[in-house]
Write a protein that holds these residues in place. Structure first.
Motif, PDB file in Angstrom:
ATOM      1  N   LYS A   1       0.857  -1.182   0.000  1.00 31.26           N
ATOM      2  CA  LYS A   1       0.000   0.000   0.000  1.00 31.26           C
ATOM      3  C   LYS A   1       0.898   1.240   0.000  1.00 31.26           C
ATOM      4  CE  LYS A   1      -4.606   0.471   1.394  1.00 31.26           C
ATOM      5  NZ  LYS A   1      -5.675   0.079   2.270  1.00 31.26           N
ATOM      6  N   VAL A   2       0.733   2.079  -1.008  1.00 30.05           N
ATOM      7  CA  VAL A   2       1.521   3.311  -1.097  1.00 30.05           C
ATOM      8  C   VAL A   2       0.534   4.467  -1.214  1.00 30.05           C
ATOM      9  CG1 VAL A   2       3.318   4.548  -2.381  1.00 30.05           C
ATOM     10  CG2 VAL A   2       3.298   2.038  -2.404  1.00 30.05           C
ATOM     11  N   ASP A   3       0.600   5.397  -0.271  1.00 31.20           N
ATOM     12  CA  ASP A   3      -0.339   6.537  -0.250  1.00 31.20           C
ATOM     13  C   ASP A   3      -1.789   6.070  -0.419  1.00 31.20           C
ATOM     14  OD1 ASP A   3       1.831   8.206   0.002  1.00 31.20           O
ATOM     15  OD2 ASP A   3       2.017   8.525  -2.162  1.00 31.20           O
ATOM     16  N   GLY A   4      -2.132   5.008   0.274  1.00 31.54           N
ATOM     17  CA  GLY A   4      -3.525   4.542   0.272  1.00 31.54           C
ATOM     18  C   GLY A   4      -3.931   3.722  -0.943  1.00 31.54           C
ATOM     19  N   GLU A   5      -2.988   3.479  -1.877  1.00 30.97           N
ATOM     20  CA  GLU A   5      -3.338   2.681  -3.064  1.00 30.97           C
ATOM     21  C   GLU A   5      -2.419   1.471  -3.182  1.00 30.97           C
ATOM     22  OE1 GLU A   5      -3.946   4.535  -6.828  1.00 30.97           O
ATOM     23  OE2 GLU A   5      -4.561   6.432  -5.933  1.00 30.97           O
ATOM     24  N   LEU A   6      -2.923   0.389  -3.774  1.00 28.88           N
ATOM     25  CA  LEU A   6      -2.100  -0.819  -3.950  1.00 28.88           C
ATOM     26  C   LEU A   6      -1.249  -0.709  -5.209  1.00 28.88           C
ATOM     27  CD1 LEU A   6      -4.664  -3.637  -3.035  1.00 28.88           C
ATOM     28  CD2 LEU A   6      -2.909  -2.617  -1.577  1.00 28.88           C
ATOM     29  N   TYR A   7       0.026  -1.017  -5.027  1.00 26.71           N
ATOM     30  CA  TYR A   7       0.964  -1.000  -6.158  1.00 26.71           C
ATOM     31  C   TYR A   7       1.873  -2.213  -6.105  1.00 26.71           C
ATOM     32  CZ  TYR A   7      -0.059   3.826  -7.520  1.00 26.71           C
ATOM     33  OH  TYR A   7      -0.671   4.957  -7.972  1.00 26.71           O
ATOM     34  N   ASN A   8       2.420  -2.590  -7.266  1.00 29.57           N
ATOM     35  CA  ASN A   8       3.498  -3.571  -7.333  1.00 29.57           C
ATOM     36  C   ASN A   8       4.803  -2.806  -7.120  1.00 29.57           C
ATOM     37  OD1 ASN A   8       2.087  -6.090  -8.345  1.00 29.57           O
ATOM     38  ND2 ASN A   8       1.489  -4.641  -9.947  1.00 29.57           N
ATOM     39  N   VAL A   9       5.388  -2.961  -5.946  1.00 24.16           N
ATOM     40  CA  VAL A   9       6.610  -2.213  -5.640  1.00 24.16           C
ATOM     41  C   VAL A   9       7.827  -3.077  -5.981  1.00 24.16           C
ATOM     42  CG1 VAL A   9       7.948  -1.069  -3.830  1.00 24.16           C
ATOM     43  CG2 VAL A   9       5.445  -0.854  -3.875  1.00 24.16           C
ATOM     44  N   GLU A  10       8.620  -2.578  -6.933  1.00 24.42           N
ATOM     45  CA  GLU A  10       9.781  -3.355  -7.408  1.00 24.42           C
ATOM     46  C   GLU A  10      10.873  -3.356  -6.339  1.00 24.42           C
ATOM     47  OE1 GLU A  10      10.607  -1.129 -10.955  1.00 24.42           O
ATOM     48  OE2 GLU A  10       8.916  -1.997 -12.054  1.00 24.42           O
ATOM     49  N   PHE A  11      11.459  -4.550  -6.072  1.00 28.09           N
ATOM     50  CA  PHE A  11      12.555  -4.578  -5.098  1.00 28.09           C
ATOM     51  C   PHE A  11      13.790  -5.336  -5.591  1.00 28.09           C
ATOM     52  CE2 PHE A  11      12.063  -8.916  -3.514  1.00 28.09           C
ATOM     53  CZ  PHE A  11      10.722  -9.205  -3.751  1.00 28.09           C
ATOM     54  N   ALA A  12      13.731  -5.949  -6.746  1.00 31.87           N
ATOM     55  CA  ALA A  12      14.930  -6.578  -7.331  1.00 31.87           C
ATOM     56  C   ALA A  12      14.767  -6.570  -8.848  1.00 31.87           C
ATOM     57  CB  ALA A  12      15.085  -8.010  -6.834  1.00 31.87           C
ATOM     58  N   THR A  13      15.879  -6.542  -9.558  1.00 30.97           N
ATOM     59  CA  THR A  13      15.832  -6.444 -11.026  1.00 30.97           C
ATOM     60  C   THR A  13      16.748  -7.487 -11.660  1.00 30.97           C
ATOM     61  OG1 THR A  13      15.576  -4.051 -10.813  1.00 30.97           O
ATOM     62  CG2 THR A  13      16.192  -4.875 -12.992  1.00 30.97           C
ATOM     63  N   VAL A  14      16.227  -8.224 -12.628  1.00 31.27           N
ATOM     64  CA  VAL A  14      17.088  -9.052 -13.474  1.00 31.27           C
ATOM     65  C   VAL A  14      17.176  -8.312 -14.806  1.00 31.27           C
ATOM     66  CG1 VAL A  14      17.468 -11.328 -14.483  1.00 31.27           C
ATOM     67  CG2 VAL A  14      16.228 -11.121 -12.323  1.00 31.27           C
ATOM     68  N   GLU A  15      18.388  -7.923 -15.183  1.00 31.18           N
ATOM     69  CA  GLU A  15      18.523  -7.010 -16.326  1.00 31.18           C
ATOM     70  C   GLU A  15      18.555  -7.728 -17.670  1.00 31.18           C
ATOM     71  OE1 GLU A  15      21.865  -4.492 -15.516  1.00 31.18           O
ATOM     72  OE2 GLU A  15      20.741  -3.354 -14.036  1.00 31.18           O
ATOM     73  N   ASN A  16      18.043  -7.021 -18.678  1.00 31.87           N
ATOM     74  CA  ASN A  16      18.146  -7.465 -20.087  1.00 31.87           C
ATOM     75  C   ASN A  16      17.802  -8.935 -20.293  1.00 31.87           C
ATOM     76  OD1 ASN A  16      19.004  -4.902 -20.859  1.00 31.87           O
ATOM     77  ND2 ASN A  16      21.109  -5.389 -20.290  1.00 31.87           N
ATOM     78  N   VAL A  17      16.612  -9.303 -19.880  1.00 26.74           N
ATOM     79  CA  VAL A  17      16.186 -10.699 -20.001  1.00 26.74           C
ATOM     80  C   VAL A  17      15.727 -10.970 -21.439  1.00 26.74           C
ATOM     81  CG1 VAL A  17      14.571 -12.460 -19.164  1.00 26.74           C
ATOM     82  CG2 VAL A  17      15.503 -10.754 -17.576  1.00 26.74           C
ATOM     83  N   LYS A  18      16.359 -11.983 -22.046  1.00 23.67           N
ATOM     84  CA  LYS A  18      15.930 -12.406 -23.383  1.00 23.67           C
ATOM     85  C   LYS A  18      14.865 -13.477 -23.210  1.00 23.67           C
ATOM     86  CE  LYS A  18      19.843 -11.657 -26.402  1.00 23.67           C
ATOM     87  NZ  LYS A  18      20.538 -12.263 -27.534  1.00 23.67           N
TER      88      LYS A  18
END
Ligand code: PHB
Length: 399
Positions: A374-391
């Motif tokens: 919950k961010v500012d009262g709304e539901l979001y997908n909050v990114e916390f890890a990244t796999v880069e340049n996925v083919k």
């Protein structure tokens, strides 16, 4: 097939007639040539209408921001509703090419719609920009296809690796029973097992009018650490409702999957029960880049506060690909030339950096691991890890 051949030979006949006319009416023809038409074929009605709505809005936003003038031509968008029916998509593509003389066909909200139309693109030599559908084989179905959406395998395999390395040992998978569901099931399982995970059961539910209740009961009985789910955009809300009604949210079974299930188009209506859902996906409206913040703001402003979802960026980036290809060809609309110009293109999207693999015409992009918060009262997908340049894993080795 017969229809297709007819369409194409009629098209050539018309083209011949056109050049004869051009000799006599050069002024008029020159004026007509200034317009480059893009046929955007989308499910605007039916169960997958949210995909059509999102992509149309994004394509129009891109044009409003950049202007319709590109490489000395005026770009015109022709939007058609295929209702999510493959035969209709193919027929509309034929009509757009034959009657409207579109230079590019784009959209394709579901895999069967893209697959039914691919032969038309090949025979008419018209570029086909896939802005939504996600089965790996699609880009192999025609050399005229380039994809700006995603492959299910990109997200599903990333989720499989992440889950196995983050305390998930036993999983039941539940997917819609058609090609992108089969890809999700397969690529999740392969990656998950390779990292030591165990898939207890692989369940498949009908694509049309699914009743998840009996399947969710089986999941409850199997008591896995997590339920891995793929359902296409537009269907996630039904599944989430039944997941909660059956008390699975309170059973300790974690919900994971590609991000189709926590689609930004519907996520905010899910309520507290969705908090904590972990998914792997290409786009979140909460992606913390300046470009995305501006994108979300402009999109909402132009669309009655609708939040852009992952389908929207396929449309927005698809328009970018068409614009930039036209710039590279100096406005020439020859199909093979346009596709050639699309190969290897790289740019920053609201989702992050992306490119079109020159060898496969497939999108290469970051896949993010996100958690519903919950961010500012709304539901979001909050990114916390990244796999880069996925083919796409299916094509990863191709040069
Ligand atoms: C597809 O049919 O390829 C498809 C549709 C919707 C999604 C993902 C894949 O969310």
């Amino acid at each position: 097939m017969t229809n297709t051949t007819t369409a194409v030979s009629r098209r050539s006949a018309l083209a011949l007639g056109g050049s004869a006319l051009a000799l006599g009416l050069s002024g008029l023809t020159a004026q007509a040539q200034q317009v480059v038409k893009v046929g955007l074929i989308l499910p605007m009605t039916g169960p997958f209408a949210s995909t059509g709505r999102q992509i149309e809005a994004a394509a129009k936003l891109y044009m409003a921001q950049k202007g319709a003038s590109v490489a000395g031509k005026t770009l015109e968008l022709v939007v058609k509703d295929d209702t999510g029916t493959p035969d209709v998509t193919r027929r509309i593509a034929q009509e757009l090419i034959l009657n409207d003389k579109v230079s590019v066909i784009a959209g394709f909200g579901l895999t069967p719609l893209a697959m039914s139309t691919a032969p038309i693109a090949t025979q008419a030599k018209v570029p086909m920009v896939v802005m939504a559908a996600g089965t790996s084989i699609i880009t192999d179905a025609s050399p005229f296809i380039a994809r700006t959406s995603f492959t299910q395998a990109q997200s599903a395999a990333t989720m499989g690796n992440w889950a196995a390395k983050n305390g998930v040992k036993k999983v039941v998978s539940l997917v819609s029973d058609y090609a992108p569901g089969h890809d999700s099931e397969k690529f999740f399982a392969e990656a998950f097992k390779a990292d030591g995970g165990e898939v207890l059961q692989s369940l498949r539910v009908p694509l049309q009018n699914p009743d998840f209740a009996p399947f969710l009961q089986r999941v409850k009985d199997a008591a896995p650490d997590a339920l891995f789910v793929f359902v296409p955009s537009g269907v996630g809300a039904v599944l989430m409702k039944q997941f909660i009604e059956r008390g699975l949210d309170k059973s300790g079974i974690r919900l994971i999957g590609p991000g189709d299930i926590t689609d930004d188009d519907v996520l905010n209506g899910f309520g507290e029960a969705a908090v904590g859902t972990i998914t792997a996906h290409l786009y979140s409206a909460a992606h913390p880049s300046a470009l995305n913040k501006a994108y979300v703001e402009a999109f909402k402003k132009a669309n009655n506060n609708m939040r852009p979802n992952f389908m929207s960026v396929g449309g927005y980036d698809g328009m970018h690909l068409i614009y930039e290809a036209l710039k590279k060809t100096n406005g020439a609309t020859d199909g093979a030339g346009l596709v050639e110009a699309m190969k290897g293109m790289a740019w920053e999207s609201p989702r992050g950096p992306i490119s079109i693999d020159a060898a496969t015409r497939e999108i290469v992009q970051n896949i993010y691991i996100r958690k519903v918060e919950k961010v500012d009262g709304e539901l979001y997908n909050v990114e916390f890890a990244t796999v880069e340049n996925v083919k796409d894993p299916v094509k990863a080795g191709r040069k």
